[in-house]
Design an enzyme around this catalytic site. Structure first.
Site, PDB file in Angstrom:
ATOM      1  N   PHE A  94       0.867  -1.184   0.000  1.00 43.64           N
ATOM      2  CA  PHE A  94       0.000   0.000   0.000  1.00 43.64           C
ATOM      3  C   PHE A  94       0.899   1.228   0.000  1.00 43.64           C
ATOM      4  O   PHE A  94       1.777   1.364   0.843  1.00 43.64           O
ATOM      5  CB  PHE A  94      -0.911   0.011   1.244  1.00 43.64           C
ATOM      6  CG  PHE A  94      -1.956   1.093   1.184  1.00 43.64           C
ATOM      7  CD1 PHE A  94      -3.246   0.817   0.737  1.00 43.64           C
ATOM      8  CD2 PHE A  94      -1.647   2.403   1.553  1.00 43.64           C
ATOM      9  CE1 PHE A  94      -4.208   1.829   0.656  1.00 43.64           C
ATOM     10  CE2 PHE A  94      -2.604   3.412   1.460  1.00 43.64           C
ATOM     11  CZ  PHE A  94      -3.882   3.121   1.023  1.00 43.64           C
ATOM     12  N   ASP A 123       9.547   2.536   1.537  1.00 42.87           N
ATOM     13  CA  ASP A 123       8.382   3.285   2.015  1.00 42.87           C
ATOM     14  C   ASP A 123       8.219   3.007   3.506  1.00 42.87           C
ATOM     15  O   ASP A 123       7.725   1.963   3.917  1.00 42.87           O
ATOM     16  CB  ASP A 123       7.142   2.837   1.227  1.00 42.87           C
ATOM     17  CG  ASP A 123       5.879   3.568   1.668  1.00 42.87           C
ATOM     18  OD1 ASP A 123       5.894   4.175   2.756  1.00 42.87           O
ATOM     19  OD2 ASP A 123       4.877   3.515   0.934  1.00 42.87           O
ATOM     20  N   LYS A 173       3.112  10.294   8.198  1.00 40.12           N
ATOM     21  CA  LYS A 173       2.303   9.888   9.352  1.00 40.12           C
ATOM     22  C   LYS A 173       2.809  10.402  10.709  1.00 40.12           C
ATOM     23  O   LYS A 173       2.502  11.505  11.109  1.00 40.12           O
ATOM     24  CB  LYS A 173       2.150   8.367   9.372  1.00 40.12           C
ATOM     25  CG  LYS A 173       1.294   7.826   8.198  1.00 40.12           C
ATOM     26  CD  LYS A 173       0.874   6.414   8.462  1.00 40.12           C
ATOM     27  CE  LYS A 173       0.234   5.751   7.247  1.00 40.12           C
ATOM     28  NZ  LYS A 173      -1.172   6.027   7.080  1.00 40.12           N
TER      29      LYS A 173
HETATM   30  C1  LIG Z   1       3.084   2.355   3.624  1.00 43.55           C
HETATM   31  C2  LIG Z   1       2.264   3.537   3.214  1.00 43.55           C
HETATM   32  N1  LIG Z   1       2.723   4.350   2.239  1.00 43.55           N
HETATM   33  C3  LIG Z   1       2.029   5.410   1.838  1.00 43.55           C
HETATM   34  C4  LIG Z   1       0.818   5.736   2.411  1.00 43.55           C
HETATM   35  C5  LIG Z   1       0.065   6.942   1.949  1.00 43.55           C
HETATM   36  O1  LIG Z   1       0.133   7.934   2.944  1.00 43.55           O
HETATM   37  P1  LIG Z   1      -0.921   9.110   2.972  1.00 43.55           P
HETATM   38  O2  LIG Z   1      -2.235   8.536   3.341  1.00 43.55           O
HETATM   39  O3  LIG Z   1      -0.380  10.061   4.014  1.00 43.55           O
HETATM   40  O4  LIG Z   1      -0.927   9.741   1.624  1.00 43.55           O
HETATM   41  C6  LIG Z   1       0.303   4.933   3.422  1.00 43.55           C
HETATM   42  C7  LIG Z   1      -0.986   5.217   4.025  1.00 43.55           C
HETATM   43  O5  LIG Z   1      -1.574   4.473   4.769  1.00 43.55           O
HETATM   44  C8  LIG Z   1       1.046   3.786   3.831  1.00 43.55           C
HETATM   45  O6  LIG Z   1       0.605   2.973   4.786  1.00 43.55           O
END
Ligand SMILES: Cc1ncc(COP(=O)(O)O)c(C=O)c1O
Length: 481
Positions: free
Chosen positions: A150, A236, A265
Site C-alpha cells: 500500500f 516506504d 504519518k
Molecule cells: C506504507 C504507506 N505508504 C504510503 C501511504 C500513503 O500515505 P498518505 O495517506 O499520508 O498519503 C500509506 C498510508 O496508509 C502507507 O501505509
C-alpha cells in the site's frame, strides 16, 4: 451519531446528517452499520474518552500517526509557541530555518546514504516525489513494486499497488510499472536484470497486507540486486518509520541502506501533516540541477513552519522518552502475551510483527459448526469476519482497531508508542474475551444480520457490504448455515 453542530447555517443538522449531505454519506453509513460511530470528547496518550465516560484504548493510532500519543503536551506547547511567534511560515521567498533543522535531524537519524530531504504533506506525496526523483536520476521510466503493498491513493502511488479494488473506475494509471511477489528473490532478480527500472519501491514490512514481515535476506538481496542493476532502492517507511518497529526506521532493523526513504504519518506528532522524502545527494541534484531548476519540484504547504515544528517536537519526544526502546520491549511483551492467551483458539493463524507494529491473522475454522457459519460470512462479504472482530473489540471491550486494507483476515495492532504495560494487559484480555465470543453462534448470527442491514448499493470502502438486497443477502447467508 446525533450530536449537533454550531456551524452557522446548519444548526438544524446533526453532524452525521451534515457530513452525509456535504462530504461522504457512505462513510457515515458504514461506521453506523459497524457500530463504530462514537463521539469522543478528548484523547490523550493511548486513550480516547467518550461522552458517556467510557475510556477506549486506541490500537489504530489514526492509521499510524500517533506514535507520540494523542495530544502530547510538548507537541502542543511547540505549536502554540510557533503560532504566537508570528514568524512568517509560507513566504515562498525565504530560506526556512525549521525546514533546514528538521532535514538535518532526519538525515542524522536515518544515517546511511541519506543526505537530502524533500518535504511534502503526506505519504502519497512522498511516493509521487520518489517516482519523479528516481526517474530523473536514472533516466529510466519503469518502477518496480511489490504485490500486496500500500503506497497511497494518488494516481502515481496507485500505479504501484496490485490490489485492483483501489484502482477500479479511476481510468489509466502510470503504464510503466510492474509488480513482483513480495519476498520472492528469484522474481526480483529476473525483473531487475532487465535494467529498465528506475526504482524498486517497497515497504520494509507490508502494513496493509497484514503486517507481512520479510526475511532479512530478502531485503539485503534486494539492496544488492538494485545496486548491481542501477535501480534505486526506495523504502516506504510511511507506516514503519519514527520507531514504530523499534529503531528509527525499519531499514535499521533489517540492516539495509536504501537510496531513498519515505516518511510521513507519525512525523506529524499527530497534529500537523508532514511528509519527507530522504535521499542521496546525487539523486537530489539530478532534479535541482541548476539555478533554473531550483523549484522544479515543490508544493505550497511543504516546509510550512507548523509542520516542521511538529516534526522537530516529535523527534525530540522520541529521543527523550526512548520511544524506540519502548517499542521494541513493549512489542515483545505484547506478542508473547497474545501468543500465550490466543494460540488455543482454532481460528488464530498467526500473531506477528516487529516492535509495536503487529497484526493478528485469522484463518478459516476447522470445526464443522464454525465452518458452516464462516462460509455464510464469506458469501456475504470477504471482510465481514474481520469487521465483526473489530466491532466486538470496540463495543464489548472498548478497543479501537482496524483490519488491514489488503488482508481482511488480519487485524492490525498499532498502539501509540507511549502505551503502558497495564494497557497492553487490558488489550490482551479483551482479545481473549473476543475470541471466546467468536466461538459462539450469537456472534455469527449478529454478523449476518448486520451484513443484511447494511444493504450497500455501492462498495463505499473495502469494508463495505457488496450490492445486494437486505432480504436476499440475509436469506442467502442464513441458508448457508
Ligand atoms: C506504507 C504507506 N505508504 C504510503 C501511504 C500513503 O500515505 P498518505 O495517506 O499520508 O498519503 C500509506 C498510508 O496508509 C502507507 O501505509
Amino acid at each position: 451519531m446525533n450530536h449537533t453542530t454550531s456551524i452557522p447555517g446548519s444548526y438544524h443538522l446533526s453532524t452525521d446528517q451534515q457530513y452525509a449531505a456535504y462530504v461522504n454519506p457512505q462513510w457515515v453509513r458504514l461506521l453506523s452499520a459497524l457500530g463504530l460511530n462514537k463521539v469522543f470528547n478528548r484523547s490523550f496518550g493511548a486513550e480516547l474518552f467518550a461522552d458517556n465516560g467510557d475510556v477506549y484504548l486506541d490500537f489504530l493510532s489514526g492509521y499510524g500517526v500517533y506514535n507520540v500519543g494523542h495530544h502530547h503536551p510538548f507537541v502542543t506547547q511547540e505549536l502554540i509557541a510557533e503560532l504566537q511567534s508570528q514568524r512568517p511560515s509560507m513566504l515562498q521567498s525565504h530560506v526556512p530555518t525549521l525546514a533546514a533543522q528538521l532535514a538535518e535531524k532526519l538525515c542524522q537519524l536515518a544515517g546511511g546514504k541519506m543526505e537530502k530531504v524533500y518535504f511534502g504533506s503526506s505519504g502519497s506525496e512522498g511516493v509521487e516525489a520518489a517516482i519523479k526523483f528516481s526517474r530523473a536520476f536514472t533516466k529510466r521510466d519503469w518502477i518496480l513494486y511489490a504485490e500486496g503493498g500500500f503506497h497511497g491513493l494518488t494516481c502515481g502511488a496507485l500505479s504501484l499497488m496490485s490490489n485492483l479494488w483501489w484502482r477500479e473506475g479511476f481510468g489509466p494509471m502510470l503504464r510503466e510499472t510492474q509488480a513482483v511477489p513480495f519476498g520472492d528473490v528469484k522474481a526480483l532478480r529476473q525483473a531487475l536484470q532487465t535494467e529498465k527500472y528506475a526504482a524498486y519501491l517497497v515497504e520494509p514490512i507490508q502494513g496493509e497486507n497484514g503486517v507481512k514481515v520479510p526475511t532479512r535476506e530478502y531485503l539485503h538481496e534486494a539492496q544488492r540486486l538494485c545496486e548491481k542493476h542501477g535501480t534505486l532502492l526506495v523504502i516506504d517507511e510511511v507506516q514503519t518509520g519514527i520507531h514504530r518497529t523499534g529503531p528509527f526506521i525499519a531499514s535499521h532493523y533489517f540492516g539495509i541502506s536504501p537510496d531513498m526513504v519515505i516518511l510521513a504519518k507519525a512525523l506529524s506528532g499527530g497534529q500537523v501533516p508532514v511528509g519527507a522524502l530522504l535521499m542521496r545527494s546525487d539523486v537530489c541534484r539530478s532534479v535541482y540541477s541548476s539555478i533554473d531548476k531550483a523549484c522544479v519540484h515543490a508544493s505550497t504547504f511543504s516546509e510550512n513552519a507548523l509542520a516542521m515544528r511538529a516534526g522537530l517536537a516529535t523527534l525530540q519526544i522520541a529521543e527523550k522518552e526512548k520511544l524506540g526502546e519502548r517499542s521494541t520491549n513493549l512489542g515483545n511483551f505484547l506478542r508473547s502475551e497474545l501468543m500465550n492467551r490466543l494460540s488455543r483458539f482454532e481460528m488464530i493463524k498467526e500473531i506477528r510483527g516487529v516492535g509495536l507494529f503487529n497484526a493478528i491473522e485469522f484463518q478459516a475454522p476447522r470445526s464443522i459448526g464454525l465452518k458452516l457459519l464462516y462460509a455464510g460470512f464469506t458469501k456475504a462479504h470477504p471482510g465481514l469476519f474481520g469487521q465483526m472482530i473489530v466491532k466486538t473489540l470496540f463495543e464489548e471491550e472498548k478497543i479501537l482497531s482496524q483490519m488491514a486494507g489488503n488482508n481482511f483476515m488480519a487485524i492490525k495492532s498499532l498502539p501509540p508508542l507511549v502505551i503502558t504495560e497495564e494497557q497492553i494487559v487490558r488489550y490482551v484480555s479483551a482479545w481473549e474475551h473476543v475470541c471466546e465470543l467468536a466461538s459462539r453462534t450469537s456472534f455469527w448470527m449478529q454478523g449476518l444480520r448486520i451484513a443484511a442491514k447494511a444493504l450497500a448499493p455501492d462498495r463505499a470502502c473495502p469494508n463495505a457490504v457488496p450490492k445486494a438486497g437486505a432480504e436476499v443477502l440475509q436469506e442467502r447467508a442464513l441458508a448457508e448455515v
